[in-house]
Design an enzyme around this catalytic site. Structure first.
Site, short mmCIF file in Angstrom:
data_model
loop_
_atom_site.label_atom_id
_atom_site.label_comp_id
_atom_site.label_asym_id
_atom_site.label_seq_id
_atom_site.Cartn_x
_atom_site.Cartn_y
_atom_site.Cartn_z
N HIS A 47 -22.13 -62.44 19.17
CA HIS A 47 -22.04 -62.95 20.55
C HIS A 47 -22.80 -64.28 20.63
O HIS A 47 -23.81 -64.47 19.97
CB HIS A 47 -22.65 -61.92 21.51
CG HIS A 47 -22.32 -62.22 22.93
ND1 HIS A 47 -22.99 -63.20 23.65
CD2 HIS A 47 -21.40 -61.71 23.78
CE1 HIS A 47 -22.48 -63.25 24.87
NE2 HIS A 47 -21.51 -62.37 24.97
N GLU A 68 -14.41 -66.11 23.25
CA GLU A 68 -15.30 -66.31 24.40
C GLU A 68 -15.81 -67.75 24.39
O GLU A 68 -16.79 -68.05 23.70
CB GLU A 68 -16.51 -65.38 24.31
CG GLU A 68 -16.25 -63.95 24.62
CD GLU A 68 -17.48 -63.26 25.23
OE1 GLU A 68 -17.30 -62.52 26.20
OE2 GLU A 68 -18.61 -63.46 24.74
N SER A 77 -16.43 -64.88 32.24
CA SER A 77 -16.23 -64.93 33.69
C SER A 77 -15.00 -64.18 34.19
O SER A 77 -14.32 -64.63 35.11
CB SER A 77 -16.17 -66.39 34.18
OG SER A 77 -17.44 -66.97 34.06
N GLY A 88 -18.58 -59.15 30.78
CA GLY A 88 -20.03 -59.05 30.91
C GLY A 88 -20.42 -58.60 32.31
O GLY A 88 -20.37 -57.41 32.62
N GLY A 89 -20.78 -59.55 33.15
CA GLY A 89 -21.30 -59.27 34.50
C GLY A 89 -20.49 -58.24 35.27
O GLY A 89 -21.07 -57.32 35.87
P1 13P Z 1 -19.38 -62.69 31.76
O1 13P Z 1 -18.21 -61.79 31.95
O2 13P Z 1 -20.57 -62.31 32.60
O3 13P Z 1 -19.01 -64.14 31.88
O4 13P Z 1 -19.90 -62.49 30.26
C1 13P Z 1 -18.96 -62.54 29.25
C2 13P Z 1 -19.61 -62.05 28.02
O5 13P Z 1 -20.53 -62.66 27.51
C3 13P Z 1 -19.12 -60.77 27.47
O6 13P Z 1 -19.57 -60.59 26.18
#
Ligand code: 13P
Length: 243
Positions: free
Chosen positions: A91, A163, A205, A226-227
């Site tokens: 990551h 990503e 995002s 992520g979030g």
């Molecule tokens: P977000 O979805 O918060 O942008 O993070 C993406 C992420 O880093 C998933 O590994």
């Protein structure tokens, strides 16, 4: 087409939060034969989630070493003993904060492959690299370095997560067309270099309100979230939406 949805909790939630999460999400409408949902909590909550949730559970990282004097590290063999079948690797937050290189991540992939853990390997360009039109060059170099030394069969188990670093947590994403083209580039590169078809996820995002943009993209086999995965109501709706 069946999708993979990976929730990366990062360093969030306590045991109480995880327990509430499980209670909520176990009640949603979900057909396990249709899509693969993989939740990746902090290591310490893996056994709890594995015992209590109806989804799959993965790790956020793995040691590059097999075993021994590596204080604080968790090995692939230890994850395997906890019945973990997936791990996020490489990551960008680990690359940035812990100076992980392609060489280190290649060793982590090796540990996972040797222990029957499917690696979810993150690659992506920085904002500067994108502005300099270097995205494909960066992705190509990453893939060739990361995939070094594996058999065709082993490579076919690797899931790549595209990503873009600038899209993580920023609220900004590439356009659906750009995501499609980049995923195609990655698949095509792996196919011509190794004669293997791999699955590619998009991450950065992703949230419920923008989900319609990402659903139905041809070359995208799923999402790394992520979030929005920490918010159990939002994540549940995303899972229901793709089902
Ligand atoms: P977000 O979805 O918060 O942008 O993070 C993406 C992420 O880093 C998933 O590994």
């Amino acid at each position: 087409m069946s999708k993979i949805v990976v929730g990366n909790f990062k360093m969030n939630m306590t045991l109480q939060d995880v327990a509430q999460y499980v209670q909520y999400i176990n009640n949603i409408n979900f057909n396990p034969n249709q899509n693969e949902i993989i939740l990746c909590p902090s290591y310490i909550y893996i056994p709890y989630l594995n015992n209590n949730i109806k989804f799959k559970v993965g790790a956020q990282d793995v040691s590059a070493n097999h075993m021994g004097s590596y204080t604080g590290e968790i090995s692939a063999m230890q994850l395997k003993s906890e019945n973990v079948k997936y791990s996020i690797l490489g990551h960008s937050e680990r690359r940035m904060n812990f100076r992980e290189t392609e060489n280190i991540i290649n060793k982590k992939i090796r540990q996972c492959v040797d222990n029957n853990i499917k690696p979810i390997v993150c690659i992506g360009e920085s904002k500067e690299e994108r502005l300099m039109m270097k995205t494909e060059q960066i992705l190509r170099r990453s893939i060739l370095d990361l995939f070094r030394g594996f058999t065709k069969e082993q490579l076919s188990d690797i899931i790549v997560a595209y990503e873009p670093i600038w899209a993580i947590g920023s609220g900004i994403t590439p356009t659906p067309k750009e995501i499609e083209e980049t995923a195609y580039y990655i698949k095509d590169l792996v196919r011509s270099a190794y004669k293997v078809d791999i699955r590619v996820l998009y991450g950065g995002s992703i949230n419920l309100s923008d989900m319609h943009k990402f659903i139905g993209l041809n070359n995208i086999d799923g999402y790394l979230i992520g979030g929005a995965s920490i918010d159990v109501e939002e994540f549940s709706k995303i899972v229901e939406l793709i089902s």
